[in-house]
Motif scaffolding. Structure first.
Motif, short mmCIF file in Angstrom:
data_model
loop_
_atom_site.label_atom_id
_atom_site.label_comp_id
_atom_site.label_asym_id
_atom_site.label_seq_id
_atom_site.Cartn_x
_atom_site.Cartn_y
_atom_site.Cartn_z
N HIS A 86 10.68 1.43 -6.61
CA HIS A 86 11.26 0.19 -7.12
C HIS A 86 11.03 0.06 -8.63
O HIS A 86 10.92 -1.04 -9.16
CB HIS A 86 10.63 -1.01 -6.41
CG HIS A 86 10.76 -0.95 -4.92
ND1 HIS A 86 11.92 -1.29 -4.26
CD2 HIS A 86 9.86 -0.58 -3.96
CE1 HIS A 86 11.73 -1.15 -2.95
NE2 HIS A 86 10.50 -0.72 -2.76
N VAL A 111 11.37 -6.75 -7.58
CA VAL A 111 10.42 -6.14 -6.65
C VAL A 111 9.10 -5.84 -7.36
O VAL A 111 8.01 -6.05 -6.80
CB VAL A 111 11.01 -4.87 -6.02
CG1 VAL A 111 9.99 -4.19 -5.12
CG2 VAL A 111 12.27 -5.20 -5.24
N ASP A 167 13.78 -1.98 -10.32
CA ASP A 167 14.05 -3.31 -9.78
C ASP A 167 12.98 -4.28 -10.29
O ASP A 167 11.86 -4.30 -9.77
CB ASP A 167 14.06 -3.26 -8.25
CG ASP A 167 14.64 -4.54 -7.65
OD1 ASP A 167 14.73 -5.56 -8.36
OD2 ASP A 167 14.99 -4.53 -6.44
#
Length: 307
Positions: free
Chosen positions: A153, A159, A156
């Motif tokens: 992740h 996240v 992201d």
């Protein structure tokens, strides 16, 4: 094989906690296996609003371990380093200043939490070797996230921001902390619950009975300690001269009427050796104002008037 503290610790530490959240009987059997009927479990730690200390009894211990798995824990074990054992008359104490409670969390994300502190266990010195007191003082904790999850992740931000937040407070989940707060209310109510289960009374009647018994204990007078009977020691009688001297001293401290009575019965022979007093002793003042005007006989046999 015969149980030892080491055996009990290894059995407790290596026990595979099966997360049977709906099977309360399994958790009761677990607590019965490792804890005494009057056992207590104490947790001490410090939160943002100050130090906390929670103590629960034997009835609430199974539910405590159950809440650990309800908070997302899939594995739980303890690591003890350099523990010390001390033997007493009826108990055995295990003190470990370097204890680590390891919990593996599967949700909300895969995290390994290491909670470090001091664990003090007191076992009964019998064949069962069950725990009588459990006291775990938490000093610090660490939450470990695998690098592989961070790499997955990395692109992201949401996240990553979620992964950077703690999922526990001092190594304890919110389920466990809420249960400990609830135990502050539940622990004093154990007497009511036990009476309701034993006598099948209504909650109101259980409360009335408990309050009445507590009131009786408060108003009941405390038991007086038994006093040992004191033995009176009889005083030994002194000689005639010491008796007369003490009588003279007591007469000096008495009232005026007692002085007159004592002076009337005073014997001159006990005070002046060699004098024989004639029993006719007048208490009226003599020529010189003396209280006693008497006649005494000298050793030569002559009469002598004495004031």
């Amino acid at each position: 094989c015969q149980k030892t503290p080491y055996f009990c610790l290894r059995s407790l530490i290596e026990l595979e906690f099966s997360p049977r959240l709906s099977d309360n009987l399994w958790w009761d059997a677990f607590a019965t296996e490792f804890f005494e009927d009057d056992a207590t479990l104490t947790l001490s730690f410090c939160l943002e609003d100050g130090p906390k200390r929670y103590t629960i009894g034997r009835t609430l211990i199974p539910r405590y371990f159950s809440t650990v798995f309800e908070g997302g824990v899939t594995d739980l074990y303890y690591i003890l380093k350099h523990s010390k054992e001390s033997y007493h008359n009826s108990s055995i104490t295990v003190d470990c200043d370097q204890c680590t409670m390891v919990t593996q969390h599967g949700k909300p994300m895969f995290t390994k939490v290491c909670t470090e502190g001091r664990l003090i266990l007191e076992f009964t010195s019998d064949d069962l070797m069950r725990i009588k007191t459990w006291h775990f003082t938490i000093r610090q904790y660490r939450e470990l996230v695998p690098r592989s999850i961070l790499a997955m992740h990395a692109q992201d931000p949401q996240v990553l921001d979620q992964l950077s937040k703690n999922i526990t407070r001092m190594g304890l989940t919110n389920f466990t902390l809420n249960y400990l707060r609830l135990c502050v209310i539940l622990e004093p109510m154990q007497e009511l619950m036990s009476r309701h289960k034993t006598y099948n009374l209504s909650p109101r009647d259980c409360l009335k009975t408990c309050l009445f018994q507590k009131w009786q204990r408060m108003v009941a007078p405390p038991a007086e300690p038994t006093r040992q009977p004191t033995t009176k020691r009889r005083k030994r009688k002194n000689s005639t001269s010491s008796t007369s001297n003490s009588s003279a001293g007591n007469n000096a401290n008495s009232t005026g009427s007692k002085k007159k009575t004592a002076a009337a019965n005073l014997s001159l022979s006990s005070q002046v050796p060699g004098l024989g007093a004639i029993p006719n002793c007048s208490l009226n003042p003599g020529r010189d104002g003396d209280l006693c005007h008497s006649t005494a006989v000298t050793p030569s046999g002559q009469f002598k008037e004495k004031h």
